[in-house]
Design a protein around this motif. Structure first.
Motif, short mmCIF file in Angstrom:
data_model
loop_
_atom_site.label_atom_id
_atom_site.label_comp_id
_atom_site.label_asym_id
_atom_site.label_seq_id
_atom_site.Cartn_x
_atom_site.Cartn_y
_atom_site.Cartn_z
N UNK A 107 39.08 62.30 52.19
CA UNK A 107 37.96 62.79 51.38
C UNK A 107 36.63 62.30 51.93
N UNK A 108 36.62 61.14 52.58
CA UNK A 108 35.39 60.59 53.14
C UNK A 108 34.77 61.52 54.17
N UNK A 109 35.55 62.45 54.71
CA UNK A 109 35.05 63.41 55.71
C UNK A 109 34.41 64.64 55.07
N UNK A 403 35.40 62.04 61.95
CA UNK A 403 34.19 62.62 61.36
C UNK A 403 33.75 61.82 60.14
N UNK A 404 32.48 61.98 59.77
CA UNK A 404 32.01 61.22 58.63
C UNK A 404 30.50 61.18 58.51
N UNK A 405 30.01 60.07 58.01
CA UNK A 405 28.59 59.92 57.65
C UNK A 405 27.63 60.18 58.81
N UNK A 406 27.90 59.69 60.05
CA UNK A 406 26.94 59.95 61.14
C UNK A 406 26.73 61.42 61.45
N UNK A 407 27.70 62.28 61.09
CA UNK A 407 27.50 63.71 61.31
C UNK A 407 26.31 64.22 60.49
N UNK A 408 26.14 63.66 59.31
CA UNK A 408 25.00 64.05 58.47
C UNK A 408 23.70 63.56 59.08
N UNK A 409 23.70 62.34 59.63
CA UNK A 409 22.49 61.85 60.30
C UNK A 409 22.05 62.85 61.36
#
Length: 422
Positions: A107-109, A403-409
């Protein structure tokens, strides 16, 4: 009989007139149809827009002008995210490959960042590569910046055919094992996305990208050119520097690292100010700002203290699977004084005519206690029995799963970069 002949003639004339009208309308219809198909063929056979035309066409990112992209909330979105699959990106190192190293939840992805006043366009890797055609993007900084660099490579590489992309290391001539530059090439687009290891920006005893574990921090305050000479040809520069300033004090050298007997011991905040002053002077005098866009990523949250979000004091990001939902949540490990120093430095640069934009990702990372590798990562040294008996002791709550938070950055960063490529 004469009357009958006259009627026949009248009918013949009338019939000829009606026939002429029918033929006229038929010819007109055929002509119109022919013109339509000729025009349609021209539409389909016209020459496609050149890459330069595409790159300078109005962008979907133009609609974000004036929107505060960094003020918003996380929204669960398992239709759009993740933007790529971990197993399909061969460039993710063990430190960020959480699924490969035992993390079972996913879910974190699946979280999308939703700004309060606008919406980010749906990510399109081909469109981004087309707009970046012929450009060189360089990430300069520490392992969190490397985390972000790997993320953007993974976001883009999936649409590039095998054999038309390459990842390689560029080694320093003097120190064969000291690999400071990693570069990813997308050949068909002539795009280069690089990462340069310089965690303290200036020369330091942490410059080796793998052998940098030190009990103290030593910076050669006036030696930035060793690193900076490798940055000048980039079209986009993305800096960060925060984690390595976490020690209470640092040694400031005024001679070479080889002659480390002459130094001053200063607080981390003072050292950070000194180095940012040196860095800003270099940026102001060595970068062609008509060509190069420059950005500085703000600090990211480190969720080491579970008490910040209601857990026990000895708990941390280990086993966390949901973001914090409390608005304006702030974890205790983030140093606001360091962030203020960066803001002042960038404001001073702007007053001098140099616009280095701060990508203020700090608040949006505060909520994401679920996004760290914790124990689900590759460890390069054998864990001790004491660590193994208490996994929270060795949980990584600093870096981020991919995948994860840095993709949003990177989605936020690209919104700025692509708007700037007018």
């Amino acid at each position: 009989m004469e009357k009958k002949k006259r009627l026949v003639k009248i009918w013949d004339v009338k019939h000829m007139f009606e026939s002429s009208l029918i033929i006229f309308f038929i010819i007109g219809a055929l002509t119109t149809t022919a013109v339509y198909y000729v025009n349609t063929d021209e539409q389909y056979t016209s020459t496609p827009a050149s890459p330069a035309t595409v790159a300078h066409s109005p962008s979907v990112y133009d609609s974000l002008e004036g929107c505060d992209l960094f003020s918003g909330k996380w929204v669960h979105d398992n239709d759009t995210y993740p933007l790529y699959k971990e197993q399909e990106c061969p460039y993710i190192p063990g430190e960020f490959a959480c699924g490969q190293y035992g993390r079972m939840d996913s879910k974190y992805q699946q979280w999308r960042w939703q700004p309060h006043d606008c919406s980010l366009p749906r990510f399109d890797a081909k469109q981004v590569l087309e707009k970046l055609r012929g450009k060189r993007i360089m990430f300069v900084g520490d392992s969190v910046n490397r985390n972000q660099w790997v993320s953007i490579v993974c976001m883009l590489q999936a649409v590039i055919p095998p054999g038309r992309k390459k990842m390689h290391k560029i080694q320093e001539v003097k120190q064969v094992q000291d690999v400071s530059l990693l570069t990813f090439k997308a050949f068909d687009y002539d795009v280069s996305i690089d990462f340069y290891w310089a965690p303290l920006l200036v020369e330091s005893n942490a410059d080796h990208p793998t052998k940098h574990k030190r009990t103290d921090r030593i910076v050669h305050i006036h030696s930035i050119e060793k690193h900076a000479k490798n940055w000048v040809n980039a079209d986009v520069l993305v800096f960060n520097s925060y984690l390595w300033w976490g020690t209470p004090t640092l040694k400031i050298l005024y001679d070479s690292l080889e002659d480390s007997t002459k130094y001053n011991v200063v607080t981390n905040h003072r050292a950070y100010r000194m180095v940012l002053r040196i860095w800003s002077k270099w940026v102001r005098t060595h970068i062609n700002h008509a060509r190069t866009q420059s950005y500085f990523m703000s600090m990211t949250a480190t969720h080491h203290k579970g008490i910040d979000w209601g857990m026990q004091d000895n708990e941390n990001c280990l086993n966390e699977t949901e973001p914090v939902t409390k608005e304006h949540f702030w974890e205790s490990g983030s140093d606001l004084k360091m962030m203020k120093t960066l803001e002042l430095t960038l404001n001073n640069l702007k007053e001098r005519g140099v616009d280095v934009k701060m990508m203020n990702i700090t608040q949006l990372t505060q909520y994401r206690k679920d996004g760290h590798p914790s124990i689900h990562r590759l460890f390069y040294s054998t864990l001790k029995a004491k660590q193994l008996s208490n996994p929270s002791r060795y949980a990584d709550c600093t870096h981020w799963c991919l995948p994860g938070v840095p993709d949003i950055w990177n989605e936020l960063l690209l919104a700025y970069i692509l708007r700037g490529l007018k």
